[in-house]
Design a protein around this motif. Structure first.
Motif, PDB file in Angstrom:
ATOM      1  N   PRO A 123      21.294  23.816  45.322  1.00 13.63           N
ATOM      2  CA  PRO A 123      22.507  23.464  46.078  1.00 13.63           C
ATOM      3  C   PRO A 123      23.196  24.674  46.703  1.00 13.63           C
ATOM      4  CG  PRO A 123      22.426  22.247  44.022  1.00 13.63           C
ATOM      5  CD  PRO A 123      21.325  23.260  43.959  1.00 13.63           C
ATOM      6  N   MET A 124      23.224  25.809  45.993  1.00 13.65           N
ATOM      7  CA  MET A 124      23.843  27.006  46.557  1.00 13.65           C
ATOM      8  C   MET A 124      22.995  27.598  47.671  1.00 13.65           C
ATOM      9  SD  MET A 124      25.656  29.021  43.386  1.00 13.65           S
ATOM     10  CE  MET A 124      24.221  29.069  42.305  1.00 13.65           C
ATOM     11  N   GLY A 125      21.669  27.433  47.579  1.00 10.27           N
ATOM     12  CA  GLY A 125      20.800  27.909  48.641  1.00 10.27           C
ATOM     13  C   GLY A 125      20.914  27.069  49.897  1.00 10.27           C
ATOM     14  N   VAL A 126      20.993  25.749  49.724  1.00 11.57           N
ATOM     15  CA  VAL A 126      21.027  24.835  50.868  1.00 11.57           C
ATOM     16  C   VAL A 126      22.398  24.805  51.528  1.00 11.57           C
ATOM     17  CG1 VAL A 126      20.835  22.403  51.543  1.00 11.57           C
ATOM     18  CG2 VAL A 126      19.148  23.402  49.989  1.00 11.57           C
ATOM     19  N   TRP A 127      23.471  24.738  50.725  1.00 16.02           N
ATOM     20  CA  TRP A 127      24.806  24.498  51.271  1.00 16.02           C
ATOM     21  C   TRP A 127      25.622  25.771  51.472  1.00 16.02           C
ATOM     22  CZ3 TRP A 127      25.967  19.780  53.096  1.00 16.02           C
ATOM     23  CH2 TRP A 127      25.151  18.706  52.684  1.00 16.02           C
ATOM     24  N   TRP A 128      25.377  26.811  50.682  1.00 21.81           N
ATOM     25  CA  TRP A 128      26.140  28.054  50.830  1.00 21.81           C
ATOM     26  C   TRP A 128      25.292  29.192  51.387  1.00 21.81           C
ATOM     27  CZ3 TRP A 128      29.239  28.294  45.546  1.00 21.81           C
ATOM     28  CH2 TRP A 128      30.301  27.369  45.613  1.00 21.81           C
ATOM     29  N   ASN A 129      23.975  29.003  51.491  1.00 24.36           N
ATOM     30  CA  ASN A 129      23.059  30.022  52.000  1.00 24.36           C
ATOM     31  C   ASN A 129      23.117  31.322  51.196  1.00 24.36           C
ATOM     32  OD1 ASN A 129      22.108  28.426  54.221  1.00 24.36           O
ATOM     33  ND2 ASN A 129      24.052  28.851  55.271  1.00 24.36           N
ATOM     34  N   ILE A 130      23.453  31.197  49.904  1.00 28.04           N
ATOM     35  CA  ILE A 130      23.488  32.379  49.050  1.00 28.04           C
ATOM     36  C   ILE A 130      22.068  32.835  48.715  1.00 28.04           C
ATOM     37  CG2 ILE A 130      24.151  33.218  46.758  1.00 28.04           C
ATOM     38  CD1 ILE A 130      26.597  31.478  46.897  1.00 28.04           C
ATOM     39  N   PHE A 131      21.159  31.869  48.538  1.00 27.83           N
ATOM     40  CA  PHE A 131      19.765  32.167  48.217  1.00 27.83           C
ATOM     41  C   PHE A 131      18.873  31.615  49.321  1.00 27.83           C
ATOM     42  CE2 PHE A 131      22.027  31.416  44.178  1.00 27.83           C
ATOM     43  CZ  PHE A 131      21.917  32.687  43.614  1.00 27.83           C
ATOM     44  N   ASP A 132      17.757  32.278  49.526  1.00 26.71           N
ATOM     45  CA  ASP A 132      16.772  31.785  50.482  1.00 26.71           C
ATOM     46  C   ASP A 132      16.011  30.621  49.855  1.00 26.71           C
ATOM     47  OD1 ASP A 132      13.708  31.971  51.492  1.00 26.71           O
ATOM     48  OD2 ASP A 132      15.104  32.542  53.092  1.00 26.71           O
ATOM     49  N   VAL A 133      16.066  29.465  50.503  1.00 29.16           N
ATOM     50  CA  VAL A 133      15.454  28.262  49.944  1.00 29.16           C
ATOM     51  C   VAL A 133      13.949  28.442  49.774  1.00 29.16           C
ATOM     52  CG1 VAL A 133      14.995  25.814  50.363  1.00 29.16           C
ATOM     53  CG2 VAL A 133      17.258  26.755  50.845  1.00 29.16           C
ATOM     54  N   GLY A 134      13.316  29.122  50.728  1.00 27.75           N
ATOM     55  CA  GLY A 134      11.875  29.350  50.634  1.00 27.75           C
ATOM     56  C   GLY A 134      11.513  30.174  49.419  1.00 27.75           C
ATOM     57  N   HIS A 135      12.312  31.199  49.120  1.00 28.64           N
ATOM     58  CA  HIS A 135      12.059  32.031  47.942  1.00 28.64           C
ATOM     59  C   HIS A 135      12.275  31.235  46.651  1.00 28.64           C
ATOM     60  CE1 HIS A 135      12.921  35.949  50.388  1.00 28.64           C
ATOM     61  NE2 HIS A 135      11.723  35.450  50.624  1.00 28.64           N
ATOM     62  N   LEU A 136      13.307  30.393  46.629  1.00 29.84           N
ATOM     63  CA  LEU A 136      13.536  29.551  45.456  1.00 29.84           C
ATOM     64  C   LEU A 136      12.352  28.618  45.226  1.00 29.84           C
ATOM     65  CD1 LEU A 136      17.308  28.581  45.862  1.00 29.84           C
ATOM     66  CD2 LEU A 136      16.318  30.280  44.328  1.00 29.84           C
ATOM     67  N   LEU A 137      11.835  28.065  46.308  1.00 30.08           N
ATOM     68  CA  LEU A 137      10.669  27.179  46.185  1.00 30.08           C
ATOM     69  C   LEU A 137       9.461  27.937  45.646  1.00 30.08           C
ATOM     70  CD1 LEU A 137       9.285  24.460  46.657  1.00 30.08           C
ATOM     71  CD2 LEU A 137       8.859  25.161  49.032  1.00 30.08           C
ATOM     72  N   GLU A 138       9.258  29.153  46.107  1.00 29.24           N
ATOM     73  CA  GLU A 138       8.130  29.959  45.630  1.00 29.24           C
ATOM     74  C   GLU A 138       8.265  30.247  44.132  1.00 29.24           C
ATOM     75  OE1 GLU A 138       7.982  33.456  47.983  1.00 29.24           O
ATOM     76  OE2 GLU A 138       7.429  32.406  49.833  1.00 29.24           O
ATOM     77  N   ILE A 139       9.483  30.565  43.694  1.00 27.72           N
ATOM     78  CA  ILE A 139       9.710  30.833  42.267  1.00 27.72           C
ATOM     79  C   ILE A 139       9.389  29.599  41.438  1.00 27.72           C
ATOM     80  CG2 ILE A 139      11.479  31.337  40.536  1.00 27.72           C
ATOM     81  CD1 ILE A 139      12.864  33.058  42.677  1.00 27.72           C
ATOM     82  N   PHE A 140       9.853  28.445  41.922  1.00 27.20           N
ATOM     83  CA  PHE A 140       9.611  27.217  41.163  1.00 27.20           C
ATOM     84  C   PHE A 140       8.124  26.868  41.144  1.00 27.20           C
ATOM     85  CE2 PHE A 140       9.389  22.576  40.668  1.00 27.20           C
ATOM     86  CZ  PHE A 140      10.058  22.458  39.466  1.00 27.20           C
ATOM     87  N   GLN A 141       7.450  27.042  42.281  1.00 30.69           N
ATOM     88  CA  GLN A 141       6.016  26.761  42.326  1.00 30.69           C
ATOM     89  C   GLN A 141       5.249  27.691  41.401  1.00 30.69           C
ATOM     90  OE1 GLN A 141       5.556  27.124  46.620  1.00 30.69           O
ATOM     91  NE2 GLN A 141       5.205  24.917  46.826  1.00 30.69           N
ATOM     92  N   LEU A 142       5.679  28.947  41.324  1.00 25.87           N
ATOM     93  CA  LEU A 142       5.021  29.896  40.430  1.00 25.87           C
ATOM     94  C   LEU A 142       5.196  29.472  38.974  1.00 25.87           C
ATOM     95  CD1 LEU A 142       3.531  32.600  40.106  1.00 25.87           C
ATOM     96  CD2 LEU A 142       5.772  33.721  39.989  1.00 25.87           C
ATOM     97  N   SER A 143       6.394  29.012  38.612  1.00 25.80           N
ATOM     98  CA  SER A 143       6.628  28.576  37.232  1.00 25.80           C
ATOM     99  C   SER A 143       5.899  27.276  36.918  1.00 25.80           C
ATOM    100  CB  SER A 143       8.127  28.390  36.988  1.00 25.80           C
ATOM    101  OG  SER A 143       8.611  27.232  37.649  1.00 25.80           O
ATOM    102  N   SER A 144       5.486  26.557  37.964  1.00 24.94           N
ATOM    103  CA  SER A 144       4.789  25.279  37.775  1.00 24.94           C
ATOM    104  C   SER A 144       3.282  25.421  37.846  1.00 24.94           C
ATOM    105  CB  SER A 144       5.253  24.267  38.833  1.00 24.94           C
ATOM    106  OG  SER A 144       6.648  24.060  38.771  1.00 24.94           O
ATOM    107  N   SER A 145       2.789  26.636  38.063  1.00 26.76           N
ATOM    108  CA  SER A 145       1.344  26.862  38.146  1.00 26.76           C
ATOM    109  C   SER A 145       0.798  27.222  36.770  1.00 26.76           C
ATOM    110  CB  SER A 145       1.035  27.971  39.151  1.00 26.76           C
ATOM    111  OG  SER A 145       1.638  29.179  38.745  1.00 26.76           O
ATOM    112  N   GLY A 146      -0.457  26.908  36.558  1.00 29.87           N
ATOM    113  CA  GLY A 146      -1.080  27.190  35.274  1.00 29.87           C
ATOM    114  C   GLY A 146      -2.317  26.357  35.085  1.00 29.87           C
TER     115      GLY A 146
END
Length: 458
Positions: free
Chosen positions: A384-407
């Motif tokens: 929500p902070m990435g999408v609505w406040w642009n505090i975080f890059d949404v693409g980078h957040l997605l990459e982090i989540f995908q990395l934690s979901s790999s295995g």
């Protein structure tokens, strides 16, 4: 090794040296909640946004898919939506983020629809108010029982600053605090001999989350035991409580009965058992195990009621609270999910402060487990902070989540963290049961330690 009891005692000494310790805790607790409000496990918040949209479109709670619970929380959302329309303009409640669509393929509980920050505040602030109300109830109850300001404030702190409680409201945005608040109010009303109103609050609690239904036996046993010298009066109070429960149930369900949506009010019960429309053998097996668990819990609840009624040596109200602690711990063993455990915390806080501080490690385990469990969603809570406040890059957040979901298959860091959090919470609940049996973890260790023979060998 750190002595947690010594640390807690020193903390309370410093707190009680303040001029207004309760006010200090309230302010700090509210600020903590406001800080974490933009964080969100967006799956549940997305559904609340959908429900608000449906209500505003004139579909009510069950006119279209989106709301799968009993109507109590839906009424809260409806009131919130009406308040927003009259006095606020929070704008768009949620938005579909195309860049995040890949996240929906990583698990059932992840979505690319991200609720707005303003909507999160609109939903969570009322939950924070209920957190505060439930904590003040604990403060009042402990003060009433012990006549000790120190113990009452300690109980308030254990409730208000339990991560189980503030993460459920502040990050998950689930309304389990409604059930906890009203079951606590039920206990207080029975203590003050107001059975009809207690029955009404019991109905609200059960129709918010069904776990408190297992407390029925200990509550009835308490009423009868409290009127042991006048059985007729006890039966009249039980009947009065039952009438209050029925009246409030009819009030809460009346709009849905008139709309013909009564069956939908209880759809989640069949969904949770996995026996109605099981999509796989796994769903069927886990649903059957859950039903078996609840049957065993029911037997434990009956025993607890018998224990409360037969007790003649100890303080009756303290016996009631012990019975409530036992039954709630049993009912929440499976599944040990953070928001469900909220209903256990008031009874645990009471028992730690009033009777046995040896339960404090269980509180710590539950709090640590909640932190690990909730934040297993890692980057998702920042969306929500990435999408609505642009505090975080949404693409980078997605990459982090995908990395934690790999295995390797289901063995991913995210799933491992979920399991660790769930295990910690389960161990916390089991420790409550073990401490009830042995009086403390040290006593338990003494019982399981190999006995020494006279020659000193094991």
């Amino acid at each position: 090794m750190v002595d947690v009891y010594e640390v807690a005692s020193r903390t309370m000494d410093r707190l009680m040296s303040m001029r207004h310790p309760l006010l200090f805790l309230i302010v700090v607790g509210i600020l903590l909640r406001l800080v974490i409000t933009p964080l969100s496990v967006v799956y549940d918040s997305e559904f609340w946004a959908l429900v608000v949209r449906n209500i505003e479109a004139g579909w009510g709670l069950y006119g279209v898919d989106g709301y799968y619970y009993t109507p109590v929380w839906g009424y809260f959302l409806g009131l919130s939506a009406a308040f927003q329309d009259l006095f606020m303009n929070i704008g768009e409640v949620a938005v579909k983020v195309v860049e995040l669509i890949p996240i929906e393929g990583l698990g059932l509980y992840f979505t690319s629809t991200i609720p707005s920050i303003s909507f999160l505040f609109a939903v969570k602030v009322p939950l924070f108010a209920l957190d505060l109300a439930a904590s003040l109830m604990i403060w009042y109850l402990i003060k009433d029982v012990t006549n000790s300001d120190r113990k009452a404030i300690a109980g308030f702190g254990l409730m208000f600053f339990s991560s189980v409680v503030f993460l459920s409201s502040g990050v998950i945005a689930m309304p389990d605090i409604v059930s906890a608040l009203f079951i606590l109010l039920t206990v207080i009303l029975l203590r003050k001999s107001h059975p009809f109103i207690a029955g009404m609050t019991f109905s609200v609690s059960v129709l918010s989350k069904f776990f408190p239904i297992f407390l029925l036996f200990v509550l009835v046993a308490y009423i009868l035991a409290n009127n042991r010298s006048d059985i007729r009066r006890g039966l009249v109070q039980v009947a009065s409580s039952a009438l209050g429960t029925m009246v409030m149930t009819m009030i809460l369900l009346a709009p849905q009965i008139m709309e013909g949506d009564l069956a939908e009010c209880f759809q989640f019960l069949s969904d949770r058992t996995g026996l109605a429309t099981a999509s796989s053998m796994f769903d069927t097996v886990t649903g059957a195990l859950r039903m078996l668990t609840y049957v065993l819990v029911l037997l434990g609840a009956v025993y607890a009621g018998y224990f409360v009624y037969k007790n003649k040596e100890n303080d009756l109200f303290e016996t009631l609270m012990k019975g409530c602690l036992l039954v709630m711990a049993l009912s929440l063993l499976y599944p040990p999910t953070t928001q469900y455990i909220v209903s256990l915390i008031p009874f645990l806080a009471f028992w730690i402060v009033v009777k046995n501080r040896n339960f404090f490690p269980a509180w710590i385990l539950l709090s640590c487990g909640a932190l690990v469990y909730v934040f297993a969603s890692n980057a998702v809570v920042l969306m929500p902070m990435g999408v609505w406040w642009n505090i975080f890059d949404v693409g980078h957040l997605l990459e982090i989540f995908q990395l934690s979901s790999s295995g390797m298959g289901v063995i991913t860091w995210r799933n491992v963290q979920f399991v660790i959090g769930g295990v910690l919470q389960c161990v916390g609940i089991i420790s409550v049961l073990l401490i009830m049996r042995y009086g403390g973890l040290s006593n338990l260790l003494e019982c399981i330690r190999p006995a020494k023979r006279n020659d000193g060998t094991s």
